[in-house]
Write an enzyme that holds these catalytic residues in place. Structure first.
Site, short mmCIF file in Angstrom:
data_model
loop_
_atom_site.label_atom_id
_atom_site.label_comp_id
_atom_site.label_asym_id
_atom_site.label_seq_id
_atom_site.Cartn_x
_atom_site.Cartn_y
_atom_site.Cartn_z
N SER A 504 -0.27 0.12 -8.16
CA SER A 504 0.90 -0.47 -7.52
C SER A 504 2.12 0.41 -7.79
O SER A 504 2.11 1.28 -8.66
CB SER A 504 1.16 -1.88 -8.07
OG SER A 504 1.48 -1.82 -9.45
N HIS A 505 3.18 0.18 -7.04
CA HIS A 505 4.41 0.97 -7.22
C HIS A 505 4.91 0.89 -8.66
O HIS A 505 5.31 1.91 -9.24
CB HIS A 505 5.50 0.45 -6.26
CG HIS A 505 6.82 1.14 -6.43
ND1 HIS A 505 7.81 0.67 -7.27
CD2 HIS A 505 7.31 2.29 -5.90
CE1 HIS A 505 8.85 1.47 -7.22
NE2 HIS A 505 8.58 2.46 -6.40
#
Length: 549
Positions: A504-505
């Site tokens: 994920s970011h």
């Protein structure tokens, strides 16, 4: 005449119904869509995501998962994903065969696809944002945008699938060479690669450096509240020149907004508060982009050299080196595709739809252009054909939207299939489908996304309006992050999120900034509050509450 009492066939396809809950397992996709969404955004986004993912990732990219479906309940986005039912090894071979020929050309391929498939329509959309449109033109163009949204999200996943496969192969090789299942460390070898997000940060840092050299500007940045920066700068000549230059920069980098996946909320093109706030943060923390980026590159090169020295020569090592040489430049794709597709598509669509809203205001359908966001697409089309005052419906929708913001929604419906829970690709991107339990009351678990340990004071950040509350040394606690949140990683000393997996970011940027991160806890923002003292263990994926305020 607009029928506001019954659910239309179009809307029915967007909604999560009781029969859906009974027939499939659904989980809230809080990694990509953490908050409730407006009706018009759901009208465009859900069909596009469903079409794009299944067409590009599964059909074309041969991803080892079954069909994905997104639907909405009370404005929140839920996802159903079927596990792959065939022979997984055969499917993985198909996946690699589909992607491997593309590995040497991933960046060139991405830019070619974007330039050919998206940019011409983006330019048209921008032009349509500035025209005086008739309702007939609005009707035609909102329908065109619906079709383009599906195409854009097919491009989105078409760009992603070979890169994701490349990284998966790199991970597997790393695990074999190091004889470990803890393969997240391989992503530390992919940091320090220039991309559009970093370009944006670099340009804003240059503005911060410029302000430091002008005493009047520096005084304003040091002593103004975030929401007063533009007003105070506009009062002096230096400030007017500064703002004009910043507005010019936004023509290239201004397609950002606090909530990327939503039409509601201003873009940087419309409102300079967010870029000005970023500049203020860089000044406050005496941040040096060039020094920081150079250190990331140097650290990555040192780690790569140390890794190669730690494993014996073999054909496996040679294969790793070859794959790595493709994966390193391709690391920019994760941010570049977000810049050109996620952010730019949403921003340009928002500005166009506000212009359609302005046309509807002229015909006394709504009172404010932003009101259009509270219609479903089929309602917009019907009102373009037969305009009538819809203010009562807008009031109801706005009340519902506000009400849904404060409700606690179920994280899941049904029981996840065991094959789904074990799917590596699912876990890495979206995290777990359920909270990971701990035996201790003061401990909760997530995914170990960035190594290290840190004990510090919690600051729970819910939106970009609260960015200035985060102070140096705080533990950033939030639902999830997007590129517009990246500035906080230069301030925080650790990160804990509700949503997401190691890819994920939040996990990726924490590794970039070398701060511990535990992601996908499901409970961080509800278990912690400002002032709590916690220990974030990014090695084990554990958060320990040392003291609660």
């Amino acid at each position: 005449m607009l029928d506001t009492k019954s659910v239309t066939e179009f809307q029915e396809r967007l909604f999560l119904r009781e029969e859906d809950k009974e027939n499939n397992f659904w989980y809230q996709n809080d990694n990509n869509f953490p908050d409730n969404k407006t009706p018009l955004f759901l009208s465009y986004m859900l069909p596009a995501f469903n079409y794009g993912f299944n067409k590009a990732m599964i059909e074309k990219g041969k991803y080892p998962i079954g069909e994905i479906v997104l639907k909405s309940l009370n404005g929140y986005v839920y996802q159903s994903m079927e596990p792959f039912e065939g022979d997984i090894n055969d499917r993985l071979k198909e996946q690699e065969d589909a992607a491997r020929p593309l590995f040497p050309y991933l960046n060139k391929r991405m830019h070619q696809i974007i330039n050919e498939s998206l940019m011409p329509y983006y330019n048209k959309l921008e032009a349509d944002s500035k025209k005086n449109l008739s309702l007939q033109e609005c009707l035609e163009k909102v329908s065109e945008l619906y079709n383009f949204y599906k195409k854009a999200w097919e491009v989105h996943f078409d760009v992603i699938y070979p890169t994701a496969t490349l990284n998966s192969i790199l991970e597997q090789l790393y695990g074999k060479l190091k004889n470990t299942k803890q393969t997240v460390q391989v992503y530390e070898l992919l940091v320090g690669v220039m991309n559009k997000s970093l370009e944006t940060e670099r340009e804003l840092w240059k503005f911060a450096e410029r302000a430091k050299k002008r005493p009047a500007l520096l005084d304003i940045f040091n002593h103004s509240r975030m929401d007063k920066l533009e007003e105070n700068l506009s009062r002096i000549d230096d400030g007017k020149v500064f703002l004009a230059s910043l507005k010019d920069l936004m023509k290239e980098y201004g397609y950002r907004k606090a909530n990327t996946h939503e039409f509601i909320g201003h873009t940087w093109l419309e409102d300079l508060r967010d870029p000005l706030s970023t500049i203020q943060t860089y000044i406050r923390d005496d941040y040096d982009f060039e020094k920081d980026f150079s250190q990331k590159v140097q650290k990555r090169e040192q780690q790569y050299k140390a890794f190669l020295e730690s494993v014996p020569d073999s054909s496996l090592k040679e294969e790793f080196i070859k794959i790595y040489q493709w994966a390193l430049p391709a690391a920019s794709i994760r941010d570049d595709h977000h810049f050109y597709i996620d952010a730019m598509l949403t921003a340009k669509s928002r500005l166009f739809l506000l212009n359609v809203g302005a046309a509807m205001v002229k015909h006394q359908v709504i009172d404010d252009p932003e009101d259009i966001l509270f219609f479903y697409l089929d309602e917009v089309k019907e009102l373009c054909r037969n305009p009538e005052n819809a203010a009562p419906l807008i009031r109801i929708r706005k009340e519902e939207y506000k009400e849904y913001q404060s409700i606690k929604v179920p994280k899941t419906f049904g029981t996840p299939p065991e094959k789904l829970k074990a799917t590596q690709h699912f876990q890495q991107m979206f995290g777990s489908t359920e909270e990971q339990k701990s035996d201790k009351e003061n401990v909760f678990k997530g995914f170990a996304a960035s190594k290290g340990q840190y004990t510090g004071q919690v600051k729970v950040i819910h939106s970009q309006d609260e960015f200035d509350r985060l102070e140096k040394g705080d533990v950033l606690v939030c639902k999830t992050t997007t590129p517009s949140w990246t500035v906080l990683f230069s301030v925080a000393s650790a990160v804990v999120t509700d949503a997401g997996g190691i890819l994920s970011h939040s996990g990726i940027i924490a590794r970039e900034y070398k701060i511990p991160a535990v992601v996908g806890t499901k409970v961080a923002t509800t278990s912690l509050k400002d002032g709590d003292i916690v220990t974030v263990d990014g090695n084990q994926g554990v958060v320990t509450i040392e003291k609660q305020k």
